[in-house]
Design an enzyme around this catalytic site. Structure first.
Site, PDB file in Angstrom:
ATOM      1  N   GLY A 711      31.994 -26.909  -2.438  1.00 22.10           N
ATOM      2  CA  GLY A 711      33.123 -25.991  -2.300  1.00 22.10           C
ATOM      3  C   GLY A 711      33.456 -25.251  -3.587  1.00 22.10           C
ATOM      4  CD  GLU A 712      33.562 -26.759  -9.515  1.00 25.63           C
ATOM      5  OE1 GLU A 712      33.572 -26.416 -10.709  1.00 25.63           O
ATOM      6  OE2 GLU A 712      33.453 -27.957  -9.151  1.00 25.63           O
ATOM      7  CB  ALA A 713      33.161 -20.412  -7.120  1.00 23.49           C
ATOM      8  CE  LYS A 715      30.592 -29.642  -8.680  1.00 19.36           C
ATOM      9  NZ  LYS A 715      30.965 -30.871  -7.965  1.00 19.36           N
ATOM     10  CB  ILE A 716      28.316 -21.937  -4.607  1.00 17.73           C
ATOM     11  CG1 ILE A 716      29.035 -22.967  -3.736  1.00 17.73           C
ATOM     12  CG2 ILE A 716      27.561 -20.949  -3.744  1.00 17.73           C
ATOM     13  CD1 ILE A 716      30.063 -22.354  -2.799  1.00 17.73           C
TER      14      ILE A 716
END
Length: 1793
Positions: A711-713, A715-716
């Site tokens: 969910g963390e930007a 990490k994406i």
């Protein structure tokens, strides 16, 4: 040539049918048919008049146009193909008319032609003309069904079944499928129930025929008709009278028997001869050769093979007719044809099987989804598949072809039907799956791993809201599955021990546990209470079945030898109940022979170590995955440390990508971390994908199906950035740069969310998507068509993880231990079914299912293991024991339903059985203790019916599982003990404490309140009212003791409950069977049983206030029951009982101890009835407890009881007593030392009787028995109460010696001496250290076993302090030796000397110890003097006498004992060495006595031993004056003088006391040194005198060699003495001591003179005794020695005479305080004392002959000259010197002049 009778057979069948067709046909509509019929009739009539030639006769003459057809007349005549077509044509056309009255005779005719064998050949539409004709014929019959007339259906079925069953007509391939489909359609389409049932039965019979023939590889295998009643469905059984069943059964049976009726008469007429030889000679004239190897087989096998060859011949004939030629190599053609048959038969079975699978998968159209006919068709297909699988033979089970068909077709059918909401379909699916598990699991490992969770676990694990009917079906099928004990073990081994498989067994047990426990409180459920109760009951039944299955498998394995290969024990044979009958088709043989069950699929059997490793690996891996799903970083760290994952990022990435059970969301979170390791893992993870050639959306789908984006930007961003880089690297020409791919990837993800999220109302259009991505390709737009197609694919097909398909399953059954999520596939089915697109997506679903199968097969270990090692059961128990215990304990504790209770108790029984067999103590005890607690015997107020049932279960457990309970017997026997206690309580019997409680406890008990006597009990009588309350409130199971303590105050209602509950105990029956059946236990179990019983008995007896003897009495009983066991086992039993009786016998409770000893007496009396062979020790072991208790008990009553018990046993069973004598004598030996006079007198009285009356029995078997007897008498000799007993005991010892001498005893020649026992002196145990006497002759010397113990005992008594005893013992011992020594052999004498005689003098021989001398010197003088006086008395009295007697014995029996001379001499020398003048004198006197008595006995070698002993004695007895020369002496002398001065100056000073103590210590050491020197000097004087005496006695017998040894010894003594005498310092110090020494000066002058004197005498005699004629060298040696000694003597004299001035100067320096002796007079006295020696020396020199004298004069003359100048103390020297000069020296000097 055929006869007219034979020719008319065909016409009798065909003509009536054709005539009937003509009669029923309409001339207008069917004129052509009628004409054909008439033409055929005419043709038949013409053929009857001129029959066609037989095929055998016409083969060479017929043209190709006259090919033989399929029709024949049943004999040797065959009709041509044209004739056959002519005859069949009207029949075929008649079937196509659509009129029942025309069709019926045609079908009937066809059926008769088939049944009678008039039609032969193969029906195949793709074959030749003959096959095509037959196919048309069968097809015409099948099409008749389309008419829909019920009257036609049965004839059609009859004809088709006859065709399939026919041997002459072969139905294969499409024709067979046509027949099956026709029967199938009749079942579905017919409105007549009878016709439906007949069609179903016909179908089943057809399947039986097809698959039976396939299994047998032959069309001629006999087929039995099916049993229709077993196939009837409940609805079909509505006819109560059974007429329909009887009709259908008759229909099937008649058809099957019609074929046999055609074949059997023909066969019986052949040359085979036997009616039982069925098909033996049917058509054998054309096929069977005379060299047939089947002659070696039995008749039945020959029949089968002959029929098979006949079948092959039909194929051969058909081929010959088709091709018109024969080929060479007939044998090869036979083989080829056989393969062809086999292939066709298998192909037929495969086709039918596939067809049924497809029919079972057939889904109804949408518009008729509830079509009952369609459902009936599906159900029928599933039923047929179920029957096939349940009766599968070996070929079906092992063939790769069938295995592939099962995987490809049947598994898809299961997938579609297992989710059906129709219970009958689900039930059949379950049944099919269970059959697959039972019979095909070896080849379907991956498929079962998928379907088991999907079909079984999914239902079992749904506890709260299950489908009741569905779950009950699954539970019942699980119960049936457990009937085959191999299945569950194989499942556990292949799945629960497989890393990549789900824990099927563990999940199944846990699911059953949850079901058995019911819906958790507060959880919503759809179940009604009765449904829930039924489900609980069924679940518990399944758990019990699982445990029973495990136990049965274990039993089977333990009875079979361990094998590394598969054997018949691996057969899977299971009866799934009445719904799946075994058909009477003979397939049971194949099922029973399982040698090929796993031949192709299984890779081997299980290995214990491999199982353990795999199981441990999986458990640890599961732990790591569970940790990862909570904390990914720690989980990875744990897996790396455990070695389950490598340390490199690539290996970690591979694990995240491939491992099952990982949380996809957490995988995404971990990959998005920015830590170094996680970042590297993410890169490795992305790099592991190969995106070459993939569309961009396809690459994203592939990439994201393994994890969920975090969910963390950030990490994406990291993940997608790496994805874009990887995609561009794999596809460099798609995008200008990776930035383009990165931006597009984000856009695609956003589009996917927008398009498939139901919350988004305004969906993104294609134009919007294109507009949002303008300029992303390095400032340029991507092609619009590319973007639009990408948009279309995304919006139509959602990008999702694999986990999305399993989300529902995971929500329902979240379990960290579950490794595999494939069981969630069923949710796909369910979701699709619930949706509207079920039918549309079924193909996709099947494709997805196949992919899952492949993935499963790839991941799982491909080898299927058949469990054979019992170690696998240990892991199974560890996985399931806790759920099982919980599942049984809770209902047993809470339920009053007897059905539930009995099921739980059965579960306990099976669990205990399995855990006991596997020796899993902890798990076994958990079940046993729980079951014991449920008896409630520890709390009788709470006993209910369920507790009574638990007691019965305990008894059953003891009866059935006794061999494996081990120490769990303690819990069983505890329950038995408590039960008996309550049982007696219920009868009102008084407790044991009434008789056995100690007095103190009884007094305390009398003070207790009496409120236990309640009115409710008074009706039961005074006994019960008095004792009932003692067993009421006992507390918990663990805290309760068997003895029990006083209970709390009992209320009246509790007592009423107790009384009623005690009546329940009457249901249990006799408890004594537990003990009476103990004799059936095996050798190990009986020992465990005895141990447990002893422990329980100890608990009973431990209570001081309420002891019980129930188990003690049972110990006596079981000892009686098991006394006939082999002695090895009985010995182990008694080892346990012995320790128990010892403990109880020493109990502080006298009553219990007496009871125990009396019980032991009873057992011993019983045991002594059994005879014992020689050299065994069982009786001794049995009676050992008496000995130990006798020694340990403090109660006089017990000791007296033991004496009386032992005497009673021995005297009443004296004939049988063997090794028991040993224990008996040990008891009386202990009694002899008792502190109570009465016990001593009583025991001696018994011993006296035994020795007087039964003495021969003592020595008849056991060698050590006589030793024990002697020890016993010795013990009584040592008693302290009566001297008469002591003397009587010694007299008995003499009596024993007399008996031995008389030879009245039975000599145990076969025995071997086992060493002494009891109280034989320790010296006798150590005397034979050399080991010589243990070998050789001793072993065979019978006297040794009896004489030696007797003599050893007498030897021990010689140490007795009482003079009467000591004298008597010595007298008897030596009298015995003197009187009976002639009976002894040398080995016995050696033993007697070593272990009997020499130990008397051990103190003397071993007391020369400097440390001992120092200790004695340090002790006080007064005590030492008293001890020495007593010691001297013993020495003079005992040693003198004993030593003389030993010498006399040796001389008397010298002929025998002469090898012992050296040892006797060493004994005498040891006396001489003793620093005690009296002892040394005794030794010297004995030595002289020995020499004087041994007149003429010694040889030269023996004399050498004698003189060597004398030399050793002389050497070791030299006086030691070293102390007076030591620094210690000087220092002590100075301190003593200082102390004397101080004491004179200060009489009261404290130092005076210290000085006195120092002076005392100095005086003590000084006295000891002086005494030792004087003693040794005196001994040496005695010794040299003894030497001279011995020399004088035996001078003629002494050789020069031996004499020189004596000279050497005496010369050494003289030199040592001269050294002392010439030491002026020593002499002065001795003189300073004054009269303390009482020694002359020089101290050893006499010893020196006499020694030299004797040396000169010996040498002179040697020189003078010319008769000995010594060798010249020896003579020269003697003369040289004589001259040397003379020189020594003269030199010593001259030195002494010339040393006056030196002595005077030393004397002047002496202290004025010392005593002074005038040196002049002393010198004169010394010289006078030496004068005789000088005279003798001069005379000895004169004895030399002239030559020798002249030779030695040069060295002697200077000494003579010095001698003249010496001052002499006597004129004798001068006179002798003058004589020598005148007589000897003068002539020589004159001669020289």
């Amino acid at each position: 040539m055929a006869s007219s009778e034979a020719d008319s057979r065909l016409s009798r069948v065909v003509t009536p049918a054709l005539e009937k067709i003509v009669k029923n046909a309409s001339w207008r509509k069917h004129s052509k048919l009628a004409n054909e019929c008439k033409a055929v009739i005419e043709r038949l009539n013409s053929l009857q008049k001129s029959p066609p030639p037989s095929s055998s006769a016409a083969t060479d003459s017929e043209s190709e146009s006259s090919v033989p057809g399929p029709l024949n007349d049943g004999g040797s005549i065959e009709y041509s193909l044209a004739d056959s077509e002519l005859i069949f044509s009207p029949l075929i056309n008649a079937c196509g008319t659509g009129l029942a009255k025309i069709i019926e005779p045609a079908i009937d005719c066809i059926q008769k032609l088939i049944a009678h064998g008039y039609i032969r050949g193969e029906s195949d539409p793709s074959g030749g003309a003959e096959s095509l004709l037959l196919f048309k014929l069968i097809d015409s019959v099948c099409k008749c069904h389309d008419l829909g007339d019920e009257s036609i259906e049965l004839p059609v079925l009859k004809t088709l079944l006859s065709a399939i069953n026919s041997i002459s007509l072969r139905i294969h391939g499409k024709c067979l499928l046509l027949v099956v489909r026709t029967c199938y359609d009749i079942y579905l389409g017919s409105k007549n129930v009878v016709n439906q049932t007949t069609a179903k039965a016909s179908l089943i019979q057809i399947l039986v025929i097809v698959f039976r023939r396939m299994e047998a590889d032959s069309s001629t295998v006999p087929i039995q008709p099916i049993v229709v009643a077993e196939l009837m469905e409940p609805l079909e059984k509505s006819d109560a009278d059974g007429t329909m069943t009887q009709f259908v059964q008759g229909f099937i049976t008649k058809i099957m028997q019609d074929i046999d009726g055609v074949l059997n008469p023909t066969m019986s007429g052949s040359g085979s001869g036997s009616g039982s030889g069925g098909q033996d000679g049917a058509y054998g004239t054309t096929t069977v050769e005379t060299t047939n190897p089947t002659d070696l087989l039995d008749s039945t096998d020959k029949d089968m093979l002959d029929a098979k060859y006949w079948e092959i011949s039909m194929y051969k004939s058909a081929l010959e007719g088709r091709k018109g030629e024969l080929t060479d190599g007939d044998a090869e053609r036979d083989d080829d044809l056989e393969v062809q048959i086999e292939n066709k038969l298998r192909r037929d079975a495969c086709l039918v099987f596939r067809a049924l699978c497809k029919l079972s998968m057939k889904a109804p159209p949408k518009e008729s989804s509830a079509d009952p006919q369609s459902m009936r068709g599906k159900i029928l297909a599933l039923e047929l598949l179920k029957i096939l699988l349940e009766n599968a033979g070996a070929v079906f089970r092992t063939s790769e072809k069938f295995s592939a068909d099962i995987k490809q077709f049947l598994c898809l059918s299961l997938l579609k039907n297992s989710a059906s909401t129709l219970m009958i379909i689900f039930q059949l699916s379950c049944s099919i799956f269970i059959s697959l598990v039972a019979r095909f699991r070896a080849g379907l490992k991956a498929e079962i791993g998928v379907f088991f969770p999907m079909i079984v676990l999914r239902v079992v694990e749904n506890v709260a809201q299950p489908n009741f009917q569905q779950k009950m079906i699954v539970l019942r099928f699980l119960d049936k599955l457990c009937l085959d004990s191999q299945i569950l073990v194989d499942i556990f081994l292949n799945y629960d021990c497989d890393v990549n498989s789900s824990n099927i067994f563990e999940r199944m047990v846990n699911g059953l546990l949850k079901t058995a426990q019911g819906v958790p409180p507060g959880t919503a459920t759809t179940l009604m209470p009765p449904q829930e109760a039924a489900m609980k009951l069924e679940a518990m039944k399944c758990l019990v079945a699982i445990l029973k299955s495990m136990g049965d498998w274990l039993n089977k394995q333990l009875r079979l030898p361990v094998s590394n290969s598969l054997n018949k024990s691996d057969v899977i044979e299971i009866d799934l109940g009445p719904g799946s009958p075994q058909l009477a088709n003979g397939n049971a043989d194949e099922s029973a022979d399982g040698s090929d069950t796993y031949s192709e699929s299984s890779g081997g059997t299980s290995d214990a170590l491999a199982i353990e490793q795999r199981r441990a690996y999986k458990l640890e891996l599961q732990e790591g995955i569970s940790l990862f799903n909570r904390k990914p970083t720690k989980g990875i760290e744990f897996l790396i440390n455990a070695g389950k994952v490598g340390e490199s990022p690539e290996e970690i990435a591979g694990f995240l990508k491939d491992a099952s059970g990982l949380n996809k969301t957490l995988i995404g979170d971990y990959l998005g971390e920015r830590e170094d390791l996680a970042l590297k893992v993410m890169h490795a993870y992305v790099d592991s994908f190969d995106f070459r050639g993939m569309e961009f959306d396809e690459a994203i789908r592939t990439f994201l199906e393994g994890f969920r984006l975090p969910g963390e930007a950030q990490k994406i961003d990291r993940i997608m950035e790496k994805f874009a880089e990887r995609y561009c690297k794999c596809n460099p020409k798609v995008f200008t740069s990776a930035d383009s791919a990165y931006v597009l990837a984000y856009s695609v993800i956003m589009l996917n969310t927008d398009a498939h999220n139901p919350m988004v109302k305004n969906k993104m259009s294609a134009d919007d998507f294109i507009r949002n991505n303008r300029g992303i390709d390095d400032g340029k737009d991507l092609p619009a068509d590319y973007m639009r197609s990408l948009y279309e694919r995304i919006t139509k097909h959602e990008i999702k993880m694999k986990e999305d398909d399993l989300r529902l399953q995971q929500k329902q059954y979240a379990n960290s231990n579950r490794m595999l999520g494939l069981d969630g596939i069923l949710n796909i089915v369910i979701r699709k079914q619930w949706g509207d697109s079920y039918a549309e997506t079924s193909d996709d679903l099947m494709k997805h299912m196949q992919e899952q199968f492949k993935e499963k097969a790839r991941k799982s270990e491909s080898t299927y293991y058949a469990a054979t090692d019992v170690v696998i059961l240990r892991f199974m128990i560890e996985a399931c024991w806790a759920p099982m215990l919980a599942a049984f304990s809770v209902p047993l504790d809470q339920s009053d339903d007897l059905i539930v209770i009995n099921i739980c108790l059965e579960g306990f029984h099976h669990a205990i059985h399995a855990t006991s067999l596997m020796s899993m103590k902890t798990h076994r005890d958990a079940f046993v203790t729980s079951l014991a607690k449920f008896t409630s015997l520890h709390s009788p107020a709470d006993i209910k019916q369920r507790n009574i049932e638990a007691i019965k279960a305990i008894l059953r457990l003891a009866d059935e599982e006794g061999n494996y309970l081990q120490d769990a017997w303690e819990h069983i026997l505890t329950c038995v003990s408590r039960f008996e206690q309550l049982h007696l309580l219920g009868e009102g019997a008084p407790p044991d404490a009434t008789f056995f409680a100690s007095k103190q406890n009884e007094s305390e008990k009398s003070k207790q309140p009496k409120q236990y006597i309640l009115p409710v009990l008074k009706r039961k009588g005074p006994g019960k009212s008095q004792y009932a309350a003692t067993g009421v409130l006992r507390g918990s199971y663990d805290s309760m003791s068997l003895g029990g303590k006083g209970s709390k105050n009992v209320r009246q209602e509790q007592m009423s409950s107790i009384v009623s509950n005690l009546n329940l105990l009457e249901q249990v029956g006799e408890m004594n069977q537990v003990f009476s059946q103990s004799q059936k236990l095996n050798s190990e179990a009986i020992i465990d049983f005895v141990k447990a019983l002893c422990k329980v008995s100890m608990d009973e007896l431990r209570s001081p206030s309420n002891p019980r003897v129930f188990s003690l009495t049972k110990i006596v009983e079981i000892a009686h029951y098991n006394m006939n066991r082999i002695r090895l086992v009985w010995s182990s039993i008694w080892q346990v009982l012995s320790g128990f009786f010892v403990t109880i016998g020493c109990s502080e409770n006298l009553s219990i101890a007496i009871f125990a000893m009396d019980s032991l007496r009873q057992l011993s009396m019983k045991f002594l009835e059994r005879e014992e062979l020689a050299n065994y020790n069982f009786q001794n072991e049995f009676m050992t407890p008496f000995v130990i208790v006798m020694r340990r008990s403090n109660d006089v009553e017990i000791r007296e009881l033991i004496i009386r018990c032992v005497s009673q046993m021995v005297l009443s069973r004296v004939n049988n007593v063997k090794s028991g004598w040993k224990s008996m004598f040990m008891v009386f030996t202990t009694a002899a030392y008792d502190d109570h006079k009465n016990i001593v007198f009583l025991s001696f009285e018994i011993i006296e009787k035994i020795i007087r009356e039964y003495f021969p029995y003592i020595t008849e078997t056991e060698t050590t028995t006589f030793t024990d007897c002697v020890n016993c008498l010795v013990a009584f000799t040592n008693n302290r109460f009566s001297k008469d007993i002591s003397l009587s005991s010694i007299a008995f010892l003499r009596y024993c010696a007399t008996k031995l001498a008389e030879g009245d005893l039975n000599s145990p020649s076969t025995n071997k001496y086992k060493g002494t026992s009891g109280k034989i002196p320790q010296s006798s145990l150590h005397s034979g250290k050399s080991g010589k006497q243990e070998n050789g002759e001793i072993v065979n010397n019978n006297h040794l076993y009896f004489w030696f113990p007797l003599l050893s005992g007498l030897s021990e008594l010689s140490f007795d302090p009482r003079p009467e005893i000591r004298k008597s013992a010595l007298q008897i011992m030596f009298d015995t030796l003197r009187n009976h020594g002639h009976l002894f052999s040398l080995p016995l004498w050696e033993k007697v000397f070593e272990s009997v005689l020499f130990p008397i003098f051990d103190y003397v021989r071993h007391s020369i110890d400097p440390s001992g001398e120092d200790e004695s010197a340090d002790q006080g003088s007064s005590g030492g003097e008293v001890d020495e006086l007593d010691h001297d008395a013993w020495l003079y009295e005992t040693c003198t006498l004993a030593l003389q007697l030993v010498v006399d014995l040796f001389v008397k029996f010298y002929t025998t004992v002469n090898p012992l001379l050296e040892k006797v001499l060493m004994l005498l020398v040891s006396f001489i060495k003793r620093p005690h003048q009296s002892l040394a004198g005794i030794g010297i006197a004995a030595f002289v006595r020995l020499m004087s008595d041994a007149d003429g006995l010694f040889s030269e070698e023996k004399w050498l031993e004698v003189v060597s002993a004398l030399k050793e004695a002389a050497k070791t007895t030299c006086p030691d004056f070293s102390y007076f020369l030591s620094e210690e002496y000087v220092a002590r002398s100075q301190r003593s003088a200082l102390n004397i001065q101080n004491s004179n100056a200060e009489s009261a000073a404290p130092t005076a006391t210290d000085g006195n103590e120092e002076s005392q210590r100095t005086a003590t050491h000084l006295y000891a040194a002086i005494s030792d020197a004087k003693c040794r000097a005196a001994v040496q004087l005695l010794l040299i005198q003894a030497v001279m005496e011995i020399y004088n006695m035996y001078r003629p017998q002494l050789s020069a060699k031996n004499t020189l040894v004596l000279v050497d010894a005496l010369h050494g003594v003289a030199l040592h003495a001269h050294g002392i005498n010439s030491n002026t310092i020593l002499r002065s110090r001795l003189q300073e001591l004054g009269p303390m020494t009482q020694m002359q000066d020089p101290p050893l002058l006499r010893l020196e003179n006499e020694s030299y004197q004797i040396c000169l005498t010996f040498l002179q005699n040697l020189v003078a005794d010319k008769t000995k004629k010594e060798e010249e060298e020896e003579e020269e040696e003697i003369e040289s020695l004589l001259v040397n000694i003379c020189q020594e003597v003269l030199n010593f004299y001259i030195e002494t005479s010339s040393s006056a001035k030196k002595l005077q100067s030393e004397s002047s320096r002496a202290s004025e305080y010392r005593w002074r002796i005038p040196l002049g007079s002393g010198k004169r006295r010394e010289l006078s004392a030496r004068a005789p020696l000088i005279v003798a020396t001069l005379q000895a020199m004169c004895t030399l002959d002239e030559a020798s004298f002249e030779k030695n004069l040069k060295c002697l003359f200077p000494l003579l000259a010095n001698l003249i100048s010496c001052e002499h103390g006597s004129n004798e020297v001068q006179t002798a010197l003058a004589d020598m000069l005148g007589l000897s020296v003068g002539p020589v000097l004159l001669q020289w002049c």
